[in-house]
Design an enzyme around this catalytic site. Structure first.
Site, PDB file in Angstrom:
ATOM      1  N   ARG A   1       0.832  -1.207   0.000  1.00  0.00           N
ATOM      2  CA  ARG A   1       0.000   0.000   0.000  1.00  0.00           C
ATOM      3  C   ARG A   1       0.866   1.256   0.000  1.00  0.00           C
ATOM      4  O   ARG A   1       0.549   2.254   0.648  1.00  0.00           O
ATOM      5  CB  ARG A   1      -0.952   0.011   1.199  1.00  0.00           C
ATOM      6  CG  ARG A   1      -1.844  -1.199   1.313  1.00  0.00           C
ATOM      7  CD  ARG A   1      -2.772  -1.360   0.111  1.00  0.00           C
ATOM      8  NE  ARG A   1      -3.593  -2.551   0.276  1.00  0.00           N
ATOM      9  CZ  ARG A   1      -3.238  -3.759  -0.171  1.00  0.00           C
ATOM     10  NH1 ARG A   1      -2.118  -3.920  -0.855  1.00  0.00           N
ATOM     11  NH2 ARG A   1      -4.009  -4.802   0.029  1.00  0.00           N
TER      12      ARG A   1
ATOM     13  N   SER B   1     -11.013  -0.796   3.582  1.00  0.00           N
ATOM     14  CA  SER B   1     -10.143  -1.292   4.658  1.00  0.00           C
ATOM     15  C   SER B   1      -9.434  -0.113   5.319  1.00  0.00           C
ATOM     16  O   SER B   1      -8.655   0.584   4.673  1.00  0.00           O
ATOM     17  CB  SER B   1      -9.123  -2.284   4.100  1.00  0.00           C
ATOM     18  OG  SER B   1      -9.763  -3.402   3.531  1.00  0.00           O
TER      19      SER B   1
ATOM     20  N   GLU C   1      -4.498   2.462   6.725  1.00  0.00           N
ATOM     21  CA  GLU C   1      -4.298   2.429   5.281  1.00  0.00           C
ATOM     22  C   GLU C   1      -4.896   3.682   4.661  1.00  0.00           C
ATOM     23  O   GLU C   1      -4.423   4.182   3.646  1.00  0.00           O
ATOM     24  CB  GLU C   1      -4.967   1.180   4.705  1.00  0.00           C
ATOM     25  CG  GLU C   1      -4.847   1.030   3.207  1.00  0.00           C
ATOM     26  CD  GLU C   1      -5.455  -0.261   2.705  1.00  0.00           C
ATOM     27  OE1 GLU C   1      -6.051  -0.237   1.608  1.00  0.00           O
ATOM     28  OE2 GLU C   1      -5.336  -1.285   3.398  1.00  0.00           O
TER      29      GLU C   1
END
Length: 366
Positions: free
Chosen positions: A183, A258, A362
């Site tokens: 990420r 998420s 995230e």
């Protein structure tokens, strides 16, 4: 080019935070973007500057005092092989197959990511099918290195076309130049704010086949498609069904998907988690985890959060999704940034106190 002042951003972030920005600019071409960043023009716009995609992986923590930019560069085309001309298909249209074997496809940064996944599947092209259903746009996908079900976008990115706001010129970045990580990318790190992604070239294939080794994907695909030859469309449909069973539709329940990264921890930290689980569930219990190499282990953040009792929890207007504890939601549609931040802190503190593991978001906080 579209320019609006005191722009309401509620519908431009999937969390549905009721915030605004001093100025909003939408550009439809690299030429318009270059015009914005001319020395004689750039001072006209309130600073700081921030570029968004579909607003799907960020949390506005308050009104933004600067200018929010958004790409409306939308095209999908098969890159020409030697001696060929490029073939362009408007996003969402049905066109001819891309040809045999491997091919490279370029998509504008403003194309909806799932529209791109659909476009590829409709033409029998393997590559992005496991990433189907992820909200956002192509440009943001390349910045974030989105991932799901055993695939990351870096696995199919060939190169990224960018506008360099320092030099005022276009530049191609290779996958190596992008420095992709979990990420993460150069766009979020050392070059943050310097490059604006304008398009991405993907390397796809008509015959590479599916990637089904993550979790229960293989079983789910088999239940849907049977034992015959699989197509990208069949895998895509299965992935969408899995996602829809676990994740809220941002159009119905606000979220940024998420919220936390899956922590990658030393084996000694995993042993603490394993001992806890065996003490609670019995010696035969297996903690979900993935070998991250070099003595490190990746543990699903959702499992850690659920052990702390957060699944389905509500606190004012904010909550944790009942089907996926990794997702913080704007449960009523009226949650404030402070409510989301307070719930984030409580979840992080509880996981740290129980397991000694610190979760990291995230979702980008703005």
């Amino acid at each position: 080019m579209k320019i609006e002042y005191n722009k309401d951003l509620t519908r431009l972030n999937t969390f549905g935070m009721k915030v605004s920005c001093a100025c909003y600019v939408e550009f439809g071409s690299v030429g318009e973007l270059a015009e914005i960043y001319k020395e004689s023009e750039v001072r006209k716009f309130p600073q700081p500057f921030f570029h968004i995609g579909g607003g799907s992986n960020l949390l506005f923590t308050k009104d933004f005092s600067g200018t929010v930019f958004h790409s409306a560069i939308r095209f999908i085309r098969v890159c020409p092989r030697s001696g060929e001309q490029a073939r362009a298909f408007p996003s969402g249209s049905v066109g001819e197959a891309a040809g045999s074997g491997c091919c490279e496809v370029e998509a504008g940064s403003g194309v909806l990511w799932d529209d791109f996944c659909s476009w590829c599947s409709d033409r029998g092209l393997w590559g992005p099918e496991n990433l189907s259903g992820i909200p956002g746009e192509v440009g943001a996908a390349a910045v974030q290195n989105i991932g799901a079900y055993g695939v990351e976008v870096k696995d199919i990115v060939r190169k990224v076309r960018c506008f360099d706001v320092v030099t005022g010129e276009e530049r191609w970045l290779s996958v190596k130049d992008c420095r992709y990580g979990y990420r993460d990318s150069v766009f979020k790190d050392t070059a943050k704010g310097r490059y604006v992604v304008t398009s991405v070239v993907f390397r796809l294939s008509e015959n590479s086949g599916p990637r089904l080794d993550y979790g229960h994907v293989r079983k789910a695909v088999a239940e849907y498609a049977g034992t015959g030859p699989l197509t990208p469309s069949q895998v895509r449909k299965t992935i969408l069904e899995i996602r829809n069973s676990k994740l809220p539709d941002p159009a119905v329940v606000g979220s940024a998907g998420s919220f936390f990264k899956n922590p990658v921890v030393p084996k000694s930290s995993y042993d603490i988690v394993e001992n806890y689980a065996k003490g609670k569930y019995g010696q035969d219990y297996a903690v979900p985890h993935f070998d991250a190499g070099s003595g490190f282990v990746k543990i699903p953040a959702a499992w850690l959060i659920e052990q702390c009792g957060w699944k389905g929890y509500r606190e004012g207007n904010a909550g944790v999704y009942e089907n996926q504890p990794l997702v913080i939601v704007n449960a009523t549609g009226n949650a404030t940034p402070d409510e989301i931040l307070a719930l984030e802190r409580r979840i992080t503190d509880s996981v740290r106190n129980l397991f000694g593991i610190t979760l990291h978001p995230e979702v980008e906080h703005i």
